[in-house]
Design an enzyme around this catalytic site. Structure first.
Site, PDB file in Angstrom:
ATOM      1  N   GLU A 196      97.017 101.341  27.257  1.00 50.88           N
ATOM      2  CA  GLU A 196      98.303 101.913  26.888  1.00 50.88           C
ATOM      3  C   GLU A 196      98.087 102.821  28.462  1.00 50.88           C
ATOM      4  O   GLU A 196      97.152 102.922  28.788  1.00 50.88           O
ATOM      5  CB  GLU A 196      98.750 101.882  25.436  1.00 50.88           C
ATOM      6  CG  GLU A 196      98.501 101.220  23.889  1.00 50.88           C
ATOM      7  CD  GLU A 196     100.037 100.162  24.581  1.00 50.88           C
ATOM      8  OE1 GLU A 196     100.430  99.843  25.678  1.00 50.88           O
ATOM      9  OE2 GLU A 196     100.636 100.070  22.775  1.00 50.88           O
ATOM     10  N   HIS A 224     100.212  97.915  30.179  1.00 52.52           N
ATOM     11  CA  HIS A 224      98.878  98.411  29.577  1.00 52.52           C
ATOM     12  C   HIS A 224      98.579  96.809  29.870  1.00 52.52           C
ATOM     13  O   HIS A 224      98.457  95.480  30.261  1.00 52.52           O
ATOM     14  CB  HIS A 224      98.945  98.294  28.016  1.00 52.52           C
ATOM     15  CG  HIS A 224      99.872  96.653  27.523  1.00 52.52           C
ATOM     16  ND1 HIS A 224      99.533  97.223  26.404  1.00 52.52           N
ATOM     17  CD2 HIS A 224      99.168  95.843  27.538  1.00 52.52           C
ATOM     18  CE1 HIS A 224      99.970  95.843  25.513  1.00 52.52           C
ATOM     19  NE2 HIS A 224      99.319  95.202  26.247  1.00 52.52           N
ATOM     20  N   ASP A 283     104.428  97.808  29.418  1.00 54.78           N
ATOM     21  CA  ASP A 283     104.766  98.648  28.983  1.00 54.78           C
ATOM     22  C   ASP A 283     103.201  98.994  30.502  1.00 54.78           C
ATOM     23  O   ASP A 283     102.751 100.341  31.048  1.00 54.78           O
ATOM     24  CB  ASP A 283     104.208  99.838  28.334  1.00 54.78           C
ATOM     25  CG  ASP A 283     103.446  99.612  27.890  1.00 54.78           C
ATOM     26  OD1 ASP A 283     102.217  98.103  28.067  1.00 54.78           O
ATOM     27  OD2 ASP A 283     102.710 100.044  26.155  1.00 54.78           O
TER      28      ASP A 283
HETATM   29  P1  PGA Z   1     102.153  88.923  25.978  1.00 57.33           P
HETATM   30  O1  PGA Z   1     101.299  90.199  26.035  1.00 57.33           O
HETATM   31  O2  PGA Z   1     101.133  87.536  27.002  1.00 57.33           O
HETATM   32  O3  PGA Z   1     101.839  88.769  24.680  1.00 57.33           O
HETATM   33  O4  PGA Z   1     103.232  88.609  27.000  1.00 57.33           O
HETATM   34  C1  PGA Z   1     100.442  90.283  27.350  1.00 57.33           C
HETATM   35  C2  PGA Z   1      99.604  91.607  26.880  1.00 57.33           C
HETATM   36  O5  PGA Z   1      99.912  92.670  25.878  1.00 57.33           O
HETATM   37  O6  PGA Z   1      98.991  91.713  27.722  1.00 57.33           O
END
Ligand code: PGA
Length: 260
Positions: A143, A138, A136
């Site tokens: 978020e 973030h 998304d």
């Molecule tokens: P991930 O998460 O490396 O497990 O894909 C990335 C994030 O949420 O910043």
């Protein structure tokens, strides 16, 4: 922004490790901002290798992690304390007292967050912040619609993020709703941002962050305002970028003194 596209996560992580290695050789007491999740795993593996085989020294380094789940004790298998211990800190020589990770068990969260900010300031600010990106958009756990000027604080995760992270917990019901995260303003204060993104499922968020408008709907897009933001991608994560040929050309024609 500098966009670095590599064939796969391994090559991208090696470049990211070299960028960090170069910083530590120039500034052995650098302050590193660190991230968790699947994305930085290969990077941390490579830093451990550089420590073991090329004597990359972390003895004067200070670290600040981006975030932690509220309510998880430090020894919980899914806490970011555990993640960092197992994947990096246990294998390098960074002194315990120089490691900082938000305390998910803090009783007074607002005052803990103020103190975290104060500690970052007292350490001289973050020299290099490692970042992943959520599907998304973030960064940290900021978020969509997080204030682009936010500081360290409590946040509520979106359902999308809780679904994305359910794989670590067994099921979505176990994923905490609340987290402590450095703010976007905190991240933007660091002297360099090094964002990594691998895999097709990140392609849309990456395209929005790199080529879309700056918007709180895609918090990573604020990196367009950062004077030194390096974005390391694999082919899959770069798939939706429009100016991809230009980014490749720029990278392939860097003068020798700019290469990693
Ligand atoms: P991930 O998460 O490396 O497990 O894909 C990335 C994030 O949420 O910043």
């Amino acid at each position: 922004m500098e966009i670095i596209i590599q064939p796969g996560p391994k090559a991208g992580s090696e470049i990211a490790a070299r960028i960090i290695g170069r910083l530590l050789r120039e500034k052995p007491d650098a302050v590193l901002g660190l991230a968790t999740g699947s994305t930085p795993l290969l990077l941390y593996g490579e830093l451990v290798r550089l420590h073991r085989e090329e004597r990359l020294d972390f003895s004067r380094v200070t670290t600040f992690n981006l975030d932690e789940y509220v309510g998880l004790p430090p020894d919980h298998p899914q806490s970011y304390q555990t993640f960092m211990r197992e994947n990096l800190f246990h294998h390098i020589n960074v002194p315990k007292e120089r490691i900082h990770i938000p305390d998910g068990m803090a009783q007074d969260i607002p005052s803990f967050c103020r103190e975290y900010e104060e500690r970052i300031r007292a350490a001289g600010g973050i020299d290099l912040q490692v970042l992943g990106i959520g599907t998304d958009g973030h960064i940290g756990f900021n978020e969509p619609l997080s204030s682009l000027a936010s500081r360290t604080r409590i946040k509520t995760l979106t359902e999308q993020t809780r679904r994305d992270n359910a794989r670590h917990f067994g099921n979505e019901g176990q994923v905490p709703h609340h987290v402590i995260t450095m703010g976007i303003g905190t991240i933007m204060d660091s002297r360099m941002c090094l964002m990594l993104a691998f895999g097709l499922k990140k392609a849309q968020a990456v395209a929005g962050a790199v080529e879309g408008p700056i918007t709180a709907m895609n918090p990573a897009s604020i990196l367009q305002m950062h004077p030194v933001a390096k974005i390391v991608l694999d082919e899959a994560a770069a798939q939706r970028l429009i100016k991809v040929d230009y980014y490749r050309w720029v990278y392939d024609h860097k003068p020798p003194w700019q290469r990693f």
